[in-house]
Design a protein around this motif. Structure first.
Motif, short mmCIF file in Angstrom:
data_model
loop_
_atom_site.label_atom_id
_atom_site.label_comp_id
_atom_site.label_asym_id
_atom_site.label_seq_id
_atom_site.Cartn_x
_atom_site.Cartn_y
_atom_site.Cartn_z
N SER A 174 0.86 -1.25 -0.03
CA SER A 174 0.11 -0.06 0.00
C SER A 174 0.81 1.27 0.09
O SER A 174 1.91 1.22 0.72
CB SER A 174 -1.07 -0.14 1.06
OG SER A 174 -1.58 1.18 1.25
N SER B 52 0.02 3.92 1.38
CA SER B 52 -0.12 4.72 2.59
C SER B 52 -0.89 3.89 3.56
O SER B 52 -2.12 4.00 3.95
CB SER B 52 -1.09 6.03 2.30
OG SER B 52 -2.45 5.50 1.75
N TRP C 173 -12.62 1.36 1.11
CA TRP C 173 -11.47 1.91 1.77
C TRP C 173 -10.41 0.98 1.46
O TRP C 173 -9.26 1.15 1.23
CB TRP C 173 -11.81 1.98 3.14
CG TRP C 173 -10.38 2.42 4.12
CD1 TRP C 173 -9.63 3.65 3.91
CD2 TRP C 173 -9.58 1.19 4.79
NE1 TRP C 173 -8.50 3.29 4.79
CE2 TRP C 173 -8.50 1.95 5.19
CE3 TRP C 173 -10.06 -0.12 5.05
CZ2 TRP C 173 -7.70 1.38 6.02
CZ3 TRP C 173 -9.02 -0.72 5.77
CH2 TRP C 173 -7.65 0.13 6.52
N THR D 280 -6.87 1.75 -0.28
CA THR D 280 -5.80 1.65 0.19
C THR D 280 -4.43 0.71 -0.33
O THR D 280 -3.57 0.93 -0.20
CB THR D 280 -6.07 1.34 1.97
OG1 THR D 280 -6.83 2.29 2.27
CG2 THR D 280 -4.88 1.36 2.68
#
Length: 217
Positions: free
Chosen positions: A8, A10, A153, A157
């Motif tokens: 990922s 972040s 999400w 991500t």
């Protein structure tokens, strides 16, 4: 077999209490050990456990909750990277006023859980999710709000994630409605695949693809 980890740009912190995402009414964060009494309160309900696997204790004690939360520590679960979402709590941003509820570690009201299990080998770009909401909070749209936001999400991500799966027992059509409202597609039925409390049931499999989400936005 070891999990082939997705990366990922972040990744979230693996620290207990880390907030992963928020919706209009909900906050989803990693569990803290001090959440155990609140978790036991909503989980110690046969109307909840009947839809869970037999790994889910019933009765569900504070000690069970403490053990569960401790085992979420990355040191206890080397099968996946610590930044993965594992199992997290679903909390109300605004506490309900109609009844008393045991407060979680930071004073929020815990209403449910969301979990992720990454698949191994050639299925490593697929994650399997599970969830439950405490019975007193049923019928308010919280589960759909949480599952829909949680899955999107995860796709945002982890860009390498392609697919999210979820299953339900044939005895739990309410969960099917949650999944369908969240964009999942019913892909198949495993006939007489589940025996829970002596009752034989079908298991239904749902899937959500990254491309499904991209088409709907």
């Amino acid at each position: 077999m070891a999990i082939r980890a997705l990366t990922s740009p972040s990744p979230p912190s693996a620290e207990p209490g880390t907030i992963l995402l928020e919706t209009e009414r909900l906050l989803i964060r990693r569990y803290m050990l001090s959440d155990a009494p609140a978790l036991a309160e909503i989980a110690n309900d046969p109307e909840v456990s009947i839809f869970m696997s037999d790994r889910f204790p019933s009765p569900y004690t504070v000690e069970d909750a403490e053990t569960f939360i401790k085992d979420l520590n990355p040191q206890h679960d080397p099968s996946s990277p610590p930044e993965y979402p594992t199992t997290s709590g679903v909390f109300l941003k605004v506490a309900p006023t109609e009844a008393h509820h045991t407060k979680a570690g930071d004073g929020l009201v815990l209403i449910g859980s969301l979990g992720v299990r990454p698949k191994p080998d050639v299925f490593y770009r697929t994650w399997d999710i599970g969830y439950f909401i405490g019975r007193v909070f049923w019928g308010k749209g919280y589960c759909t709000e949480a599952v829909s936001a949680w899955t999107r999400w995860m796709f945002e991500t982890w860009p390498e994630l392609l697919r999210i799966e979820a299953g339900r027992y044939s005895s739990n059509p309410r969960s099917g409605r949650v999944l369908e409202k969240s964009g999942f597609v019913l892909e198949g039925t495993k006939r007489s695949a589940v025996t829970k409390n002596g009752v034989v049931m079908d298991a239904l499999l749902y899937g959500l693809l990254r491309s499904d989400v991209e088409k709907s936005t």
